[in-house]
Scaffold this motif. Structure first.
Motif, PDB file in Angstrom:
ATOM      1  N   LEU A  49      46.274  41.877  33.039  1.00 50.72           N
ATOM      2  CA  LEU A  49      45.800  42.633  34.198  1.00 50.72           C
ATOM      3  C   LEU A  49      46.606  43.916  34.349  1.00 50.72           C
ATOM      4  CD1 LEU A  49      45.215  39.670  36.692  1.00 50.72           C
ATOM      5  CD2 LEU A  49      43.598  40.741  35.125  1.00 50.72           C
ATOM      6  N   LEU A  52      46.643  47.074  37.147  1.00 50.91           N
ATOM      7  CA  LEU A  52      46.371  46.715  38.536  1.00 50.91           C
ATOM      8  C   LEU A  52      47.679  46.786  39.324  1.00 50.91           C
ATOM      9  CD1 LEU A  52      43.924  43.691  38.139  1.00 50.91           C
ATOM     10  CD2 LEU A  52      43.392  46.132  38.271  1.00 50.91           C
ATOM     11  N   ALA A  54      50.391  45.517  41.945  1.00 51.44           N
ATOM     12  CA  ALA A  54      50.906  44.317  42.602  1.00 51.44           C
ATOM     13  C   ALA A  54      50.773  44.465  44.110  1.00 51.44           C
ATOM     14  CB  ALA A  54      52.356  44.083  42.215  1.00 51.44           C
ATOM     15  N   TYR A  58      41.816  42.548  44.909  1.00 51.08           N
ATOM     16  CA  TYR A  58      40.777  42.760  43.909  1.00 51.08           C
ATOM     17  C   TYR A  58      39.787  41.604  43.982  1.00 51.08           C
ATOM     18  CZ  TYR A  58      44.140  46.079  42.019  1.00 51.08           C
ATOM     19  OH  TYR A  58      45.025  47.123  41.872  1.00 51.08           O
ATOM     20  N   MET A  76      46.832  40.778  43.624  1.00 49.57           N
ATOM     21  CA  MET A  76      47.573  40.908  42.369  1.00 49.57           C
ATOM     22  C   MET A  76      49.036  40.561  42.590  1.00 49.57           C
ATOM     23  SD  MET A  76      47.349  41.616  39.234  1.00 49.57           S
ATOM     24  CE  MET A  76      48.508  41.953  37.926  1.00 49.57           C
ATOM     25  N   THR A  81      48.967  35.729  38.345  1.00 52.48           N
ATOM     26  CA  THR A  81      47.900  35.778  39.342  1.00 52.48           C
ATOM     27  C   THR A  81      46.883  34.692  39.026  1.00 52.48           C
ATOM     28  OG1 THR A  81      48.194  38.160  39.597  1.00 52.48           O
ATOM     29  CG2 THR A  81      46.106  37.237  40.350  1.00 52.48           C
TER      30      THR A  81
END
Length: 169
Positions: A49, A52, A54, A58, A76, A81
């Protein structure tokens, strides 16, 4: 993941996973997308991921062949995750024409293959939802039960190219 109709321990399938911003509702733009080989266990891991943020929200959209899309919101994590708070995600079955809706078009496809077994001219393994080697009332019943349901990301419609063509001799 659990694919409706499949016996336990027989979840192997190709699954699409798309990750979008949680605020998006229509016309999702995936930030990341994956085609995964789901093992028989239905559990998968190891997707990167990267990119993305933290702490940001999402949504993952998951869709298998003959299933409608299901979404799972997540935040995230800087480490690992997990989707759906580590609970099983259930994918509804019956979308045979892959438009993300279960309707009479899907029923017609299954009806045309009714009674087919591997090796039959009209065999289609995607219609044998319970993997018993025959397309029968058990498979048709799943479509009827889910009739009129649409996946979380709405209808998927392919655009037909327009224009003209000239045939040259």
């Amino acid at each position: 993941l659990t694919l409706e109709g499949r016996p336990a321990g027989k979840m192997a399938s190709k699954i699409f996973v798309g990750v979008a911003e949680a605020a998006a509702s229509a016309n999702l733009k995936y930030l990341l997308s994956f085609n995964i080989d789901l093992p028989d266990s239905g559990e998968f891991s190891g997707l990167s991921l990267a990119g993305l943020t933290a702490g940001s929200s999402y949504q993952a959209v998951l869709k298998g062949p003959a299933q409608i899309a299901t979404s799972s919101a997540f935040i995230m994590s800087p480490t690992v995750t997990n989707l759906n708070s580590s609970q099983v995600i259930f994918l509804l079955t019956g979308d045979l024409n892959e438009d993300n809706a279960i309707n009479s078009a899907d029923y017609s496809i299954a009806k045309a293959a009714f009674g087919a077994k591997p090796g039959s001219v009209n065999w289609n393994e995607n219609i044998d939802f319970n993997i018993d080697g025959v397309i029968n009332t058990a498979d048709i019943a799943i479509i009827i039960k889910n009739m009129t349901k649409t996946g979380d990301s709405g209808l998927w419609i392919s655009q037909v190219a327009s224009g003209s063509a000239t045939l040259l001799n």
